[in-house]
Write a protein that holds these residues in place. Structure first.
Motif, mmCIF file in Angstrom:
data_model
loop_
_atom_site.group_PDB
_atom_site.id
_atom_site.type_symbol
_atom_site.label_atom_id
_atom_site.label_comp_id
_atom_site.label_asym_id
_atom_site.label_seq_id
_atom_site.Cartn_x
_atom_site.Cartn_y
_atom_site.Cartn_z
ATOM 1 N N GLU A 106 7.451 -0.874 -4.522
ATOM 2 C CA GLU A 106 8.584 -1.793 -5.156
ATOM 3 C C GLU A 106 9.063 -3.579 -4.538
ATOM 4 N N GLY A 107 8.449 -4.770 -5.018
ATOM 5 C CA GLY A 107 9.216 -5.247 -3.775
ATOM 6 C C GLY A 107 8.771 -5.061 -2.869
ATOM 7 N N THR B 41 -3.526 -9.530 -3.398
ATOM 8 C CA THR B 41 -3.778 -8.190 -4.377
ATOM 9 C C THR B 41 -1.922 -8.773 -5.147
ATOM 10 N N ARG B 42 -1.237 -8.256 -4.427
ATOM 11 C CA ARG B 42 -0.046 -8.887 -4.887
ATOM 12 C C ARG B 42 0.405 -9.500 -5.769
ATOM 13 N N GLU B 72 -0.161 -0.126 -10.265
ATOM 14 C CA GLU B 72 0.971 0.445 -9.697
ATOM 15 C C GLU B 72 -0.368 0.697 -7.486
ATOM 16 N N ILE B 73 0.929 0.665 -6.450
ATOM 17 C CA ILE B 73 -0.090 0.889 -4.939
ATOM 18 C C ILE B 73 1.024 1.458 -4.222
ATOM 19 N N LEU B 84 -4.592 1.962 -4.982
ATOM 20 C CA LEU B 84 -4.468 1.707 -5.673
ATOM 21 C C LEU B 84 -4.701 2.160 -6.819
ATOM 22 N N ARG B 85 -3.267 2.418 -7.749
ATOM 23 C CA ARG B 85 -3.613 2.588 -9.054
ATOM 24 C C ARG B 85 -4.358 1.452 -10.216
#
Lengths: 115, 115
Positions: A106-107, B41-42, B72-73, B84-85
């Motif tokens: 997260e961040g 990716t982010r 979600e990572i 990597l979800r």
């Protein structure tokens, strides 16, 4: 359809192994296998890896007792990665977590799953 | 519990990425990310990797349209692997299979799942 198994080890002699818990498909850990680790895994039914840091064969759970019984091996299209579908004995992570992937991003922070 | 994200790239500047389908937790593919692939990716929410064969950044689905939207990572204990979800758009494998892991190992043969 049936094809010959011809694992494609990389320049370091390794392929990537993803350990999945058969009970819920969750990813437990990622590690690397050389030819020896793959052979020992298939002979014994217990997941063996090649430790890149120690440069040695590694039976997962050898010290902790938290072994991984391999129920099925899936192989990817280009045969350089495998999924080990396992029944884990105890937690898989050396931290005591069930899975090594116990945190989400997260961040720029890692937050424990469930928090 | 919260920790700083400090990805541990290996000697080749890579970490291992496991793509999982959020709908059923199945493993779709395994690839590698360098710092650039991770950043892209982010920034974009679409999975990018580093192609070891081409030595270049690779947006998964750039040609086929079969992208992976990252929901979600998850990060592992030693921060050298990520899950990597994703919500996949179309099949993930270049063969047209949903997952690159569409075969299981039986003896020295690979047998398509479902066969």
């Amino acid at each position: 359809m049936s094809d010959k198994f011809e694992p494609k080890f990389d320049a370091a002699g390794l392929l990537t192994a993803v350990v999945v818990d058969v009970s819920d498909n969750s990813v437990r850990m990622v590690a690397f296998m050389d030819r020896e680790a793959l052979e020992r895994t298939r002979e014994t039914g217990l997941a063996h890896f090649h430790s890149r840091s120690r440069g040695a064969l590694w039976l997962k759970g050898e010290t902790s007792g938290n072994t991984l019984a391999v129920e099925e091996i899936l192989v990817d299209c280009d045969q350089d990665a495998v999924v080990l579908r396992c029944t884990p004995r105890g937690p898989t992570c050396h931290t005591g977590a069930e899975s090594c992937f116990y945190r989400r991003l997260e961040g720029d922070r890692l937050v424990a799953q469930g928090d």
